[in-house]
Design a protein around this motif. Structure first.
Motif, PDB file in Angstrom:
ATOM      1  N   VAL A  62       0.834  -1.202   0.000  1.00 53.85           N
ATOM      2  CA  VAL A  62       0.000   0.000   0.000  1.00 53.85           C
ATOM      3  C   VAL A  62       0.873   1.258   0.000  1.00 53.85           C
ATOM      4  CG1 VAL A  62      -1.795   1.267   1.260  1.00 53.85           C
ATOM      5  CG2 VAL A  62      -1.924  -1.210   1.087  1.00 53.85           C
ATOM      6  N   ASP A  63       2.077   1.181   0.599  1.00 54.08           N
ATOM      7  CA  ASP A  63       3.024   2.296   0.506  1.00 54.08           C
ATOM      8  C   ASP A  63       3.308   2.647  -0.952  1.00 54.08           C
ATOM      9  OD1 ASP A  63       3.203   2.444   3.235  1.00 54.08           O
ATOM     10  OD2 ASP A  63       5.150   1.450   3.384  1.00 54.08           O
ATOM     11  N   VAL A  64       3.530   1.612  -1.771  1.00 55.66           N
ATOM     12  CA  VAL A  64       3.783   1.832  -3.200  1.00 55.66           C
ATOM     13  C   VAL A  64       2.545   2.426  -3.863  1.00 55.66           C
ATOM     14  CG1 VAL A  64       4.369   0.723  -5.395  1.00 55.66           C
ATOM     15  CG2 VAL A  64       5.474  -0.037  -3.272  1.00 55.66           C
ATOM     16  N   LEU A  65       1.393   1.885  -3.533  1.00 53.73           N
ATOM     17  CA  LEU A  65       0.144   2.359  -4.144  1.00 53.73           C
ATOM     18  C   LEU A  65      -0.113   3.820  -3.805  1.00 53.73           C
ATOM     19  CD1 LEU A  65      -2.064   1.031  -5.888  1.00 53.73           C
ATOM     20  CD2 LEU A  65      -3.357   0.611  -3.787  1.00 53.73           C
ATOM     21  N   ALA A  66       0.322   4.246  -2.611  1.00 56.87           N
ATOM     22  CA  ALA A  66       0.099   5.632  -2.184  1.00 56.87           C
ATOM     23  C   ALA A  66       0.859   6.628  -3.054  1.00 56.87           C
ATOM     24  CB  ALA A  66       0.503   5.798  -0.724  1.00 56.87           C
ATOM     25  N   ASP A  67       1.933   6.194  -3.706  1.00 58.32           N
ATOM     26  CA  ASP A  67       2.731   7.090  -4.551  1.00 58.32           C
ATOM     27  C   ASP A  67       2.140   7.274  -5.947  1.00 58.32           C
ATOM     28  OD1 ASP A  67       4.612   7.498  -2.572  1.00 58.32           O
ATOM     29  OD2 ASP A  67       5.854   5.813  -3.188  1.00 58.32           O
ATOM     30  N   ILE A  68       1.257   6.392  -6.359  1.00 59.83           N
ATOM     31  CA  ILE A  68       0.789   6.392  -7.746  1.00 59.83           C
ATOM     32  C   ILE A  68       0.025   7.658  -8.125  1.00 59.83           C
ATOM     33  CG2 ILE A  68      -0.858   5.237  -9.287  1.00 59.83           C
ATOM     34  CD1 ILE A  68       0.231   2.584  -8.270  1.00 59.83           C
ATOM     35  N   PRO A  69      -0.885   8.213  -7.284  1.00 59.63           N
ATOM     36  CA  PRO A  69      -1.598   9.437  -7.703  1.00 59.63           C
ATOM     37  C   PRO A  69      -0.662  10.590  -8.051  1.00 59.63           C
ATOM     38  CG  PRO A  69      -2.664   8.462  -5.798  1.00 59.63           C
ATOM     39  CD  PRO A  69      -1.390   7.706  -5.998  1.00 59.63           C
ATOM     40  N   TYR A  70       0.460  10.704  -7.349  1.00 55.95           N
ATOM     41  CA  TYR A  70       1.418  11.771  -7.643  1.00 55.95           C
ATOM     42  C   TYR A  70       1.947  11.658  -9.071  1.00 55.95           C
ATOM     43  CZ  TYR A  70       6.014  14.023  -7.734  1.00 55.95           C
ATOM     44  OH  TYR A  70       7.111  14.757  -8.093  1.00 55.95           O
ATOM     45  N   PHE A  71       2.281  10.447  -9.493  1.00 56.29           N
ATOM     46  CA  PHE A  71       2.823  10.259 -10.833  1.00 56.29           C
ATOM     47  C   PHE A  71       1.744  10.412 -11.902  1.00 56.29           C
ATOM     48  CE2 PHE A  71       5.924   8.010  -8.165  1.00 56.29           C
ATOM     49  CZ  PHE A  71       7.088   8.627  -8.595  1.00 56.29           C
ATOM     50  N   ALA A  80      12.760   9.522 -13.698  1.00 52.60           N
ATOM     51  CA  ALA A  80      13.799   9.395 -12.679  1.00 52.60           C
ATOM     52  C   ALA A  80      13.331   8.615 -11.456  1.00 52.60           C
ATOM     53  CB  ALA A  80      14.279  10.790 -12.257  1.00 52.60           C
ATOM     54  N   GLN A  81      12.021   8.713 -11.126  1.00 53.93           N
ATOM     55  CA  GLN A  81      11.554   8.150  -9.857  1.00 53.93           C
ATOM     56  C   GLN A  81      10.745   6.857 -10.001  1.00 53.93           C
ATOM     57  OE1 GLN A  81       9.541  11.109  -7.501  1.00 53.93           O
ATOM     58  NE2 GLN A  81      11.155  12.633  -7.770  1.00 53.93           N
ATOM     59  N   LEU A  82      10.091   6.638 -11.132  1.00 57.22           N
ATOM     60  CA  LEU A  82       9.256   5.444 -11.278  1.00 57.22           C
ATOM     61  C   LEU A  82      10.043   4.132 -11.188  1.00 57.22           C
ATOM     62  CD1 LEU A  82       6.646   6.471 -13.992  1.00 57.22           C
ATOM     63  CD2 LEU A  82       6.162   5.644 -11.681  1.00 57.22           C
ATOM     64  N   PRO A  83      11.285   4.055 -11.702  1.00 58.02           N
ATOM     65  CA  PRO A  83      12.033   2.797 -11.535  1.00 58.02           C
ATOM     66  C   PRO A  83      12.192   2.370 -10.078  1.00 58.02           C
ATOM     67  CG  PRO A  83      13.064   4.143 -13.219  1.00 58.02           C
ATOM     68  CD  PRO A  83      11.991   4.988 -12.603  1.00 58.02           C
ATOM     69  N   ARG A  84      12.174   3.336  -9.164  1.00 56.94           N
ATOM     70  CA  ARG A  84      12.247   2.989  -7.734  1.00 56.94           C
ATOM     71  C   ARG A  84      11.013   2.202  -7.307  1.00 56.94           C
ATOM     72  NH1 ARG A  84       9.815   5.469  -3.631  1.00 56.94           N
ATOM     73  NH2 ARG A  84       9.310   7.263  -4.947  1.00 56.94           N
ATOM     74  N   LEU A 131       0.952  -3.287  -9.866  1.00 52.93           N
ATOM     75  CA  LEU A 131       1.946  -3.500 -10.913  1.00 52.93           C
ATOM     76  C   LEU A 131       1.444  -2.972 -12.260  1.00 52.93           C
ATOM     77  CD1 LEU A 131       4.628  -4.743 -11.853  1.00 52.93           C
ATOM     78  CD2 LEU A 131       3.431  -6.928 -12.088  1.00 52.93           C
ATOM     79  N   LEU A 132       0.177  -3.223 -12.554  1.00 53.27           N
ATOM     80  CA  LEU A 132      -0.406  -2.748 -13.815  1.00 53.27           C
ATOM     81  C   LEU A 132      -0.320  -1.224 -13.909  1.00 53.27           C
ATOM     82  CD1 LEU A 132      -3.721  -4.074 -15.321  1.00 53.27           C
ATOM     83  CD2 LEU A 132      -3.239  -1.644 -15.291  1.00 53.27           C
ATOM     84  N   LEU A 133      -0.661  -0.527 -12.825  1.00 51.48           N
ATOM     85  CA  LEU A 133      -0.625   0.934 -12.835  1.00 51.48           C
ATOM     86  C   LEU A 133       0.794   1.462 -12.984  1.00 51.48           C
ATOM     87  CD1 LEU A 133      -3.255   1.694 -10.044  1.00 51.48           C
ATOM     88  CD2 LEU A 133      -3.479   2.238 -12.466  1.00 51.48           C
ATOM     89  N   VAL A 134       1.736   0.855 -12.276  1.00 48.66           N
ATOM     90  CA  VAL A 134       3.129   1.314 -12.366  1.00 48.66           C
ATOM     91  C   VAL A 134       3.672   1.113 -13.776  1.00 48.66           C
ATOM     92  CG1 VAL A 134       5.482   0.914 -11.538  1.00 48.66           C
ATOM     93  CG2 VAL A 134       3.592   0.996  -9.912  1.00 48.66           C
ATOM     94  N   LEU A 135       3.368  -0.028 -14.392  1.00 46.65           N
ATOM     95  CA  LEU A 135       3.838  -0.277 -15.756  1.00 46.65           C
ATOM     96  C   LEU A 135       3.210   0.694 -16.750  1.00 46.65           C
ATOM     97  CD1 LEU A 135       3.882  -4.192 -15.816  1.00 46.65           C
ATOM     98  CD2 LEU A 135       5.807  -2.631 -15.490  1.00 46.65           C
ATOM     99  N   LEU A 136       1.941   1.016 -16.563  1.00 51.26           N
ATOM    100  CA  LEU A 136       1.308   2.021 -17.425  1.00 51.26           C
ATOM    101  C   LEU A 136       1.986   3.381 -17.274  1.00 51.26           C
ATOM    102  CD1 LEU A 136      -2.535   1.348 -17.193  1.00 51.26           C
ATOM    103  CD2 LEU A 136      -1.052   1.001 -19.160  1.00 51.26           C
ATOM    104  N   LEU A 137       2.304   3.742 -16.042  1.00 54.51           N
ATOM    105  CA  LEU A 137       2.984   5.016 -15.803  1.00 54.51           C
ATOM    106  C   LEU A 137       4.345   5.053 -16.483  1.00 54.51           C
ATOM    107  CD1 LEU A 137       2.051   5.521 -12.058  1.00 54.51           C
ATOM    108  CD2 LEU A 137       1.407   7.045 -13.919  1.00 54.51           C
ATOM    109  N   LEU A 138       5.057   3.942 -16.431  1.00 54.62           N
ATOM    110  CA  LEU A 138       6.357   3.878 -17.091  1.00 54.62           C
ATOM    111  C   LEU A 138       6.211   4.056 -18.601  1.00 54.62           C
ATOM    112  CD1 LEU A 138       8.110   1.044 -15.068  1.00 54.62           C
ATOM    113  CD2 LEU A 138       9.048   3.318 -15.493  1.00 54.62           C
ATOM    114  N   GLU A 139       5.214   3.388 -19.180  1.00 52.53           N
ATOM    115  CA  GLU A 139       4.996   3.545 -20.615  1.00 52.53           C
ATOM    116  C   GLU A 139       4.596   4.971 -20.952  1.00 52.53           C
ATOM    117  OE1 GLU A 139       3.877  -0.906 -22.170  1.00 52.53           O
ATOM    118  OE2 GLU A 139       2.347   0.655 -22.204  1.00 52.53           O
ATOM    119  N   GLU A 140       3.787   5.586 -20.093  1.00 58.99           N
ATOM    120  CA  GLU A 140       3.367   6.956 -20.330  1.00 58.99           C
ATOM    121  C   GLU A 140       4.531   7.936 -20.261  1.00 58.99           C
ATOM    122  OE1 GLU A 140      -0.233   8.290 -20.859  1.00 58.99           O
ATOM    123  OE2 GLU A 140       0.397   6.465 -21.840  1.00 58.99           O
TER     124      GLU A 140
END
Length: 524
Positions: free
Chosen positions: A281-290, A317-321, A374-383
């Protein structure tokens, strides 16, 4: 066995040492007590114990006779006894309505080891401040009455719940404006209860839960992370956190929960209590910012990704983290859960040949939430223009499948719905399913059989679960749905979005070894 005291009766009753002076002790005289003297014989309790044992034996014999006299339901009908339903219709249960509604909610929102302690607290509150009890109790009664009435098609009880909701909302507004009451756990519990009421009654026309989720967030933020380190504060904070993050993701607006203090301070006194789910959930909390960084406002008018835009540079710079964090969690699952907590069984309905079943509801929830994150983070990376990093990550993480894609991750979530929505999981399974279902559905092409399946099973179970917000998250346009529509359009432009024909040809057996490992109770 200790030696019997020779002190006076008064000192023995006071449980103090007696100086045993005669005829009356000096200790009693100095303390201005009347000394009762020393000649008080002990009671002989043997005869009382014998009587007690006799009564116990008689009660046991009576109980055995009652069990022997019991008859089956069919035999009772044959002897002319009324069936249970007839008795229930002839008796008024108005005096027990609150208890019945509360018990029903607890039954529907608990499943096996998944017992929400925070929910149990504000459903049966033991307030620390008596003047604060009224708002909390009325909010709790509003939620339970509304849920019970909807589930049993009882308009009168639903109307009572609505009346109590209006009353509780009025009182809560006054409490929130009070400098002391606004920071109490009772006010937070009342807000949570009203938020649950809105989740029950939410529809595409009345998305009230977003407003109350924001209210819960503001109260928690006002209290500060240090006020959520013990029960019930931390338990309610953890149960509120996912609601606040979900509201933040749907609105594409970052929340205070992405700040480091909110990921550390509540566990400072007991770091081992932080579970793998908490880290996820810590990871999920960062997603709205990106998502905020990568909204259309940060792009050119044509929608083409520009690597020189500030938002893209920060995201790259930050999404790979975040991706590495998810990979570490996956490796921890692999190491500490060598036997997957799930199995494939034959699918009862199309479009899948098999569906996933798990050892318990917690594991199923962890599985779906991990894949949705994971799906959301990968979409953000592609975006952000990092499509090559996405492909490399999927190849490294799932080497057994050459064509592993984000769509297959979505399929894994879809195949978990059957287990989460089993009758034995009550309404809790539906609540745990809805967020992952929304992320999956908004990502997929609506013409895909998988998307049709998710929409059908989620909306169909909305009424039977008692919660109306499932319809809202799939049908109502939100900033998240609009953002994900843009993601899909760019997928298709880049020819990286697989066609329905390619997806349909991917056999379920090929994904058997790709299942992400389930829940761990300790942090990685």
């Amino acid at each position: 066995m200790g030696k019997r005291s020779n002190g006076c009766v008064t000192c023995r009753r006071r449980k103090v040492k007696c100086d045993e002076a005669k005829p009356t002790c000096e200790r009693c005289r100095k303390a201005t007590y009347t000394c009762a003297g020393y000649n008080q014989p002990w009671l002989d309790e043997a005869r009382y114990a014998a009587v007690a044992h006799q009564r116990k034996a008689e009660r046991q014999a009576e109980e055995q006779e009652r069990w022997k006299a019991r008859i089956s339901y069919e035999a009772a009908l044959a002897h002319g006894f009324l069936p249970f339903e007839s008795v229930g219709q002839s008796l008024s249960l108005a005096a027990f309505q609150d208890d019945i509604c509360r018990s029903f909610v607890l039954h529907r929102l608990t499943s096996g080891p998944t017992v929400t302690k925070g929910l149990a607290w504000w459903l049966s509150p033991r307030p620390r401040v008596q003047v604060q009890a009224y708002t909390l109790i009325s909010a709790s009664r509003a939620m339970t009455a509304s849920f019970f009435g909807r589930m049993h098609q009882q308009p009168r009880i639903v109307a009572q719940g609505e009346s109590m909701y209006i009353e509780a909302l009025h009182n809560l507004r006054q409490d929130v404006g009070h400098p002391v009451k606004s920071r109490t756990i009772e006010t937070l519990g009342a807000t949570m209860a009203l938020n649950m009421y809105e989740l029950i009654n939410t529809s595409p026309m009345t998305p009230g839960w977003i407003k109350h989720a924001g209210g819960v967030g503001r109260l928690i933020q006002l209290r500060g992370p240090g006020d959520h380190q013990k029960y019930p504060e931390r338990t309610i904070f953890l149960e509120s956190r996912m609601l606040i993050i979900a509201e933040s993701i749907f609105s594409c607006q970052r929340s205070f929960l992405d700040e480091p203090v909110w990921k550390t301070v509540p566990w400072e006194g007991d770091i081992e209590a932080k579970t793998t789910m908490d880290y996820l959930v810590d990871v999920l909390a960062d997603i709205p910012y990106f998502i905020q960084l990568l909204t259309p406002k940060s792009r050119s008018s044509s929608g083409i990704i520009s690597e020189n835009l500030p938002g893209n540079q920060i995201a790259k710079a930050q999404l790979p983290r975040l991706l590495k964090r998810l990979k570490d969690l996956h490796q921890a699952w692999e190491a500490q859960s060598p036997s997957a907590g799930n199995e494939e069984i034959k699918s009862p309905t199309p479009p899948f040949d098999t569906v996933l079943h798990f050892t318990d509801l917690d594991r199923a929830y962890d599985f779906c939430l991990f894949n949705a994150t994971l799906l959301l983070v990968l979409l953000l990376l592609e975006e952000s223009g990092e499509s090559q990093l996405v492909s490399k990550f999927l190849q490294d993480m799932f080497p057994v499948c050459a064509n592993f894609s984000i769509q297959i991750i979505a399929n894994l979530i879809c195949r978990s719905a059957d287990y989460l929505l089993l009758d034995k999981h009550g309404s809790l399974g539906y609540i745990l399913w809805t967020f992952s279902a929304a992320v999956t559905y908004l990502f997929m092409d609506k013409n895909l059989p998988q998307a049709i399946y998710v929409f059908d099973i989620t909306t169909r179970n909305s009424a039977s679960s008692g919660f109306g917000f499932g319809d809202f998250v799939l049908k109502m346009p939100t900033p998240l749905s609009m953002w994900m529509e843009g993601c899909k359009a760019r997928h298709q432009q880049q020819a990286e979005y697989q066609s329905p024909e390619t997806l349909a040809s991917t056999p379920d057996e090929e994904m058997t070894n790709l299942l992400l490992r389930p829940q761990l109770k300790s942090g990685p």
